[in-house]
Design a protein around this motif. Structure first.
Motif, PDB file in Angstrom:
ATOM      1  N   ILE A  56       0.842  -1.200   0.000  1.00  0.00           N
ATOM      2  CA  ILE A  56       0.000   0.000   0.000  1.00  0.00           C
ATOM      3  C   ILE A  56       0.876   1.249   0.000  1.00  0.00           C
ATOM      4  N   ASP A  60       1.579   4.138  -3.021  1.00  0.00           N
ATOM      5  CA  ASP A  60       1.561   5.571  -2.712  1.00  0.00           C
ATOM      6  C   ASP A  60       2.802   6.234  -3.310  1.00  0.00           C
ATOM      7  N   ASN A 141      -4.387  -1.755  -4.237  1.00  0.00           N
ATOM      8  CA  ASN A 141      -5.722  -1.185  -4.079  1.00  0.00           C
ATOM      9  C   ASN A 141      -6.723  -2.206  -3.560  1.00  0.00           C
ATOM     10  N   SER A 143      -5.892  -4.567  -1.513  1.00  0.00           N
ATOM     11  CA  SER A 143      -5.537  -4.641  -0.094  1.00  0.00           C
ATOM     12  C   SER A 143      -6.167  -3.505   0.703  1.00  0.00           C
ATOM     13  N   LYS A 144      -6.311  -2.358   0.057  1.00  0.00           N
ATOM     14  CA  LYS A 144      -6.723  -1.143   0.762  1.00  0.00           C
ATOM     15  C   LYS A 144      -8.232  -0.966   0.848  1.00  0.00           C
ATOM     16  N   HIS A 145      -8.977  -1.466  -0.151  1.00  0.00           N
ATOM     17  CA  HIS A 145     -10.393  -1.143  -0.242  1.00  0.00           C
ATOM     18  C   HIS A 145     -11.265  -2.396  -0.235  1.00  0.00           C
ATOM     19  N   ASN A 146     -12.531  -2.235   0.174  1.00  0.00           N
ATOM     20  CA  ASN A 146     -13.494  -3.312   0.003  1.00  0.00           C
ATOM     21  C   ASN A 146     -14.013  -3.279  -1.430  1.00  0.00           C
ATOM     22  N   ARG A 149     -15.575  -0.384  -3.416  1.00  0.00           N
ATOM     23  CA  ARG A 149     -14.766   0.771  -3.823  1.00  0.00           C
ATOM     24  C   ARG A 149     -13.722   0.380  -4.871  1.00  0.00           C
ATOM     25  N   LEU A 150     -13.941  -0.759  -5.529  1.00  0.00           N
ATOM     26  CA  LEU A 150     -12.955  -1.264  -6.474  1.00  0.00           C
ATOM     27  C   LEU A 150     -13.438  -1.227  -7.921  1.00  0.00           C
TER      28      LEU A 150
END
Length: 274
Positions: A56, A60, A141, A143-146, A149-150
């Protein structure tokens, strides 16, 4: 806020400070352990959560920033690459290591590789060609979002597959999120982790070597302190903005303490595939 508020050398200081903040968040023993001896060293994440967090942070580092400081949208990677090509603090070719390491990492990310992928949720198995930075972006992404939100990520997967003459529906792109993640994050990125950390660590050391002569020129011990614990830095004349001065002080402190992870060489066995 615009880049016009800072001169060229102030902008470089700000960019390097932002980049090191992010690099040092990734390159820490809190996330992984370095095992073995060169040239066969490997890194091992303490937990799966630490691997997710690492990637993640990496995405960034590879994502476009806003225009507040740069005037244009740049990734940290692009900013460092630009600095390496036109450095403002280069003393006796101190930029040389950074130039090599950032080019190496950039080329590695941009390389297209062929990967065999099983997609059991839509009953397909296929060979797909994609750039390494693409599957890093997708996995970070996920890993970061449910999944709600993908939408953008599912669209990116559809785009990758369509480039490889594989057409799937919008709903199927959500069905294969877990399949894609299992293959690329749990398998391929786990395989690449030691090499990725080595390359990023080399970039971090490249920044250190680049700024070390500047540190040596700027650093002043406080002779009135008998314990030798107090010190200060002499700012370059054209570093006038207070925020830029703050970033310069932080940068010099980064050089004073050195990078958190020693230089190492990861095993060739983890550099042969994908």
């Amino acid at each position: 806020m615009s880049e016009n508020l800072f001169n060229e050398r102030e902008r470089e200081i700000i960019y390097l400070k932002a980049s090191i903040d992010l690099l040092d968040s990734m390159l820490t023993s809190k996330l992984f352990e370095l095992r073995g001896n060169d040239p066969d060293s490997q890194i091992y994440f303490h937990e799966e959560l630490h691997q997710k967090y690492f990637f993640i942070l990496l995405i960034d580092f590879l994502s476009k920033s806003n225009k507040m400081f740069t005037g244009k949208e740049f990734t940290c990677l692009e900013l460092i690459k630009n600095i390496s090509e036109s450095p403002n603090f280069n003393i006796d070719d101190s930029i040389s290591e950074l130039n090599i390491t950032i080019q190496t990492f950039d080329s590695w990310l941009d390389k297209e590789v062929m990967v065999n992928v099983r997609l059991p949720n839509i009953d397909k198995e296929c060979d797909i060609k994609l750039k390494r930075k693409e599957f890093i972006e997708v996995c970070a992404n996920i890993s970061k979002h449910n999944f709600m939100r993908l939408t953008g990520v599912s669209g990116k997967i559809r785009e990758i597959l369509e480039r490889n003459n594989i057409k799937i529906t919008f709903k199927e792109s959500f069905l294969i999120l877990d399949d894609f993640y299992e293959r690329f994050h749990n398998d391929i990125l786990n395989y690449h982790s030691s090499n990725i950390v080595e390359m990023i660590n080399n970039v971090r050391w490249g920044i250190h070597e680049y700024l070390l002569p500047e540190f040596n020129k700027s650093y002043r011990k406080d002779t009135s302190d008998p314990r030798g614990l107090h010190y200060n830095y002499s700012y370059p004349k054209d570093i006038k903005d207070e925020f830029a001065k703050n970033c310069y002080w932080s940068l010099m402190n980064f050089i004073r303490r050195k990078p958190l992870i020693k230089k190492f060489k990861s095993t060739k066995l983890l550099k042969l595939r994908y």
